[in-house]
Motif scaffolding. Structure first.
Motif, PDB file in Angstrom:
ATOM      1  N   THR A 262     -11.328   4.059   8.044  1.00  0.00           N
ATOM      2  CA  THR A 262     -10.383   3.022   7.610  1.00  0.00           C
ATOM      3  C   THR A 262      -9.776   3.451   6.285  1.00  0.00           C
ATOM      4  OG1 THR A 262     -11.788   1.320   8.627  1.00  0.00           O
ATOM      5  CG2 THR A 262     -10.056   0.573   7.122  1.00  0.00           C
ATOM      6  N   PRO A 263      -8.446   3.565   6.194  1.00  0.00           N
ATOM      7  CA  PRO A 263      -7.812   4.015   4.939  1.00  0.00           C
ATOM      8  C   PRO A 263      -8.211   3.129   3.758  1.00  0.00           C
ATOM      9  CG  PRO A 263      -6.218   3.983   6.738  1.00  0.00           C
ATOM     10  CD  PRO A 263      -7.459   3.329   7.263  1.00  0.00           C
ATOM     11  N   SER A 264      -8.399   3.748   2.602  1.00  0.00           N
ATOM     12  CA  SER A 264      -8.858   3.004   1.428  1.00  0.00           C
ATOM     13  C   SER A 264      -7.886   1.899   1.043  1.00  0.00           C
ATOM     14  CB  SER A 264      -9.057   3.959   0.243  1.00  0.00           C
ATOM     15  OG  SER A 264      -7.830   4.583  -0.109  1.00  0.00           O
ATOM     16  N   ARG A 265      -6.581   2.163   1.161  1.00  0.00           N
ATOM     17  CA  ARG A 265      -5.599   1.155   0.764  1.00  0.00           C
ATOM     18  C   ARG A 265      -5.697  -0.083   1.647  1.00  0.00           C
ATOM     19  NH1 ARG A 265      -4.242   0.484  -4.026  1.00  0.00           N
ATOM     20  NH2 ARG A 265      -4.503  -1.717  -3.600  1.00  0.00           N
ATOM     21  N   VAL A 266      -5.993   0.133   2.923  1.00  0.00           N
ATOM     22  CA  VAL A 266      -6.164  -1.005   3.845  1.00  0.00           C
ATOM     23  C   VAL A 266      -7.348  -1.848   3.403  1.00  0.00           C
ATOM     24  CG1 VAL A 266      -6.794  -1.669   6.209  1.00  0.00           C
ATOM     25  CG2 VAL A 266      -5.092   0.133   5.821  1.00  0.00           C
ATOM     26  N   ILE A 267      -8.459  -1.189   3.102  1.00  0.00           N
ATOM     27  CA  ILE A 267      -9.669  -1.905   2.682  1.00  0.00           C
ATOM     28  C   ILE A 267      -9.423  -2.652   1.371  1.00  0.00           C
ATOM     29  CG2 ILE A 267     -12.061  -1.614   1.890  1.00  0.00           C
ATOM     30  CD1 ILE A 267     -12.283   0.746   3.857  1.00  0.00           C
ATOM     31  N   ILE A 268      -8.818  -1.973   0.400  1.00  0.00           N
ATOM     32  CA  ILE A 268      -8.548  -2.611  -0.892  1.00  0.00           C
ATOM     33  C   ILE A 268      -7.667  -3.845  -0.720  1.00  0.00           C
ATOM     34  CG2 ILE A 268      -7.387  -2.324  -3.121  1.00  0.00           C
ATOM     35  CD1 ILE A 268      -8.286   0.603  -3.090  1.00  0.00           C
ATOM     36  N   ASN A 269      -6.604  -3.704   0.059  1.00  0.00           N
ATOM     37  CA  ASN A 269      -5.697  -4.838   0.273  1.00  0.00           C
ATOM     38  C   ASN A 269      -6.402  -6.013   0.945  1.00  0.00           C
ATOM     39  OD1 ASN A 269      -3.512  -3.542  -0.885  1.00  0.00           O
ATOM     40  ND2 ASN A 269      -2.694  -2.774   1.044  1.00  0.00           N
ATOM     41  N   GLU A 270      -7.308  -5.706   1.876  1.00  0.00           N
ATOM     42  CA  GLU A 270      -8.036  -6.775   2.559  1.00  0.00           C
ATOM     43  C   GLU A 270      -8.878  -7.583   1.575  1.00  0.00           C
ATOM     44  OE1 GLU A 270      -8.348  -7.090   6.711  1.00  0.00           O
ATOM     45  OE2 GLU A 270      -6.548  -7.230   5.473  1.00  0.00           O
TER      46      GLU A 270
END
Length: 301
Positions: A262-270
């Motif tokens: 899972t891309p880090s930016r996706v996780i951070i945004n979540e």
């Protein structure tokens, strides 16, 4: 399915509850999935409320027809609301009907005070009256009207929220999830297709495994994650970070460490979005900064 964010939310809520009241892991996990299941009950309950507004309108028409002294509106009632194509599809949805049949407590009494008052407010409102005056029927217009009706009288109705929390305490924290589920259900309906499948929180075993793994790994990694967090605090002590912020950060770090695809930016945004729901006004900025720094330190893409 709504997506992984709602599962992440339930994991965050569960970890937070654990650090307020520690219990055995199997009990904690069971409680988490029970909480997820209760969201589906709330979702059906809200759909039933919309259907009950239609049933109440039909009752009003029947009462008018049976009056001894009838007005023109009693003789020729405006049936645009009860013929709304979206309401009819929701009313006829077999999954809603079956689940409500299995759980009678989710069926609304047509004499319920909240239901009656909501119907009266709705019928007196300009949007409803304008809708009723429009000639002809359009599925798109019916869909738009029910979507706005849901937002105004259910999703954004504080009286409705208070009513729900009195019935089931956990519903108050999860109503935003159920609201999203209802909105998506209304939006997904198609004019030329039957409404058969409703939205599930847990789509399949992959979702369930994700929730279990994220919960267990977050608890197992708590002390290590606190150390990682402490190392990245600037001019701030770990003891001054709120429990909720620590829970959100620890869950996010756990996912960054254990779910590499899972891309880090996706996780951070979540987790920024989760912070907006559960934490303070500035928490999302703080959480974004820590997680961004963590990903850069690890060269996490």
């Amino acid at each position: 399915m709504l997506g992984r964010r709602q599962i992440r939310e339930k994991v965050v809520q569960t970890v937070y509850s654990y650090y307020q009241n520690p219990v055995k892991f199997d009990v904690l996990e069971k409680n988490m999935f029970a909480g997820i299941e209760k969201i589906y009950y709330l979702y059906i309950y809200q759909l039933n409320f919309l259907v009950s507004l239609k049933e109440l309108a039909e009752n009003q028409i029947e009462i008018g027809k049976n009056k001894y002294l009838k007005s023109d509106s009693d003789i020729n009632p405006n049936q645009k609301f009860i013929n709304n194509q979206v309401l009819i599809k929701l009313e006829e949805n077999p999954e809603r009907l079956f689940f409500t049949g299995q759980h009678k407590e989710l069926k609304w009494d047509l004499h319920d005070d909240l239901l009656v008052k909501t119907f009266q407010r709705m019928a007196a409102g300009k949007r409803y009256q304008d809708f009723m005056k429009e000639e002809g029927y359009s599925f798109e217009e019916d869909q738009k009207f029910i979507g706005k009706l849901f937002l105004r009288y259910i999703a954004e109705n504080d009286d409705f929220h208070d009513y729900l929390s009195d019935k089931e305490l956990s519903w108050y924290d999860d109503i935003h999830i159920a609201n999203s589920m209802v909105q998506k259900t209304i939006g997904f309906l198609k004019e030329d297709e039957e409404s058969r499948t409703l939205i599930k929180m847990i789509k399949d075993e992959e979702d369930k495994t994700f929730a279990m793994k994220l919960l267990r790994n977050t608890l197992d990694s708590w002390e290590n994650n606190e150390k990682k967090l402490s190392e990245r605090l600037e001019n701030w002590d770990l003891e001054r970070v709120s429990l909720m912020d620590k829970v959100i950060l620890s869950t996010a770090i756990t996912e960054l460490d254990n779910f590499p695809f899972t891309p880090s930016r996706v996780i951070i945004n979540e987790y920024i979005e989760i912070a907006k729901v559960f934490a303070t006004d500035r928490s999302n900025i703080f959480i974004n900064g820590i997680l961004d720094k963590y990903c850069k330190d690890l060269n996490r893409i």
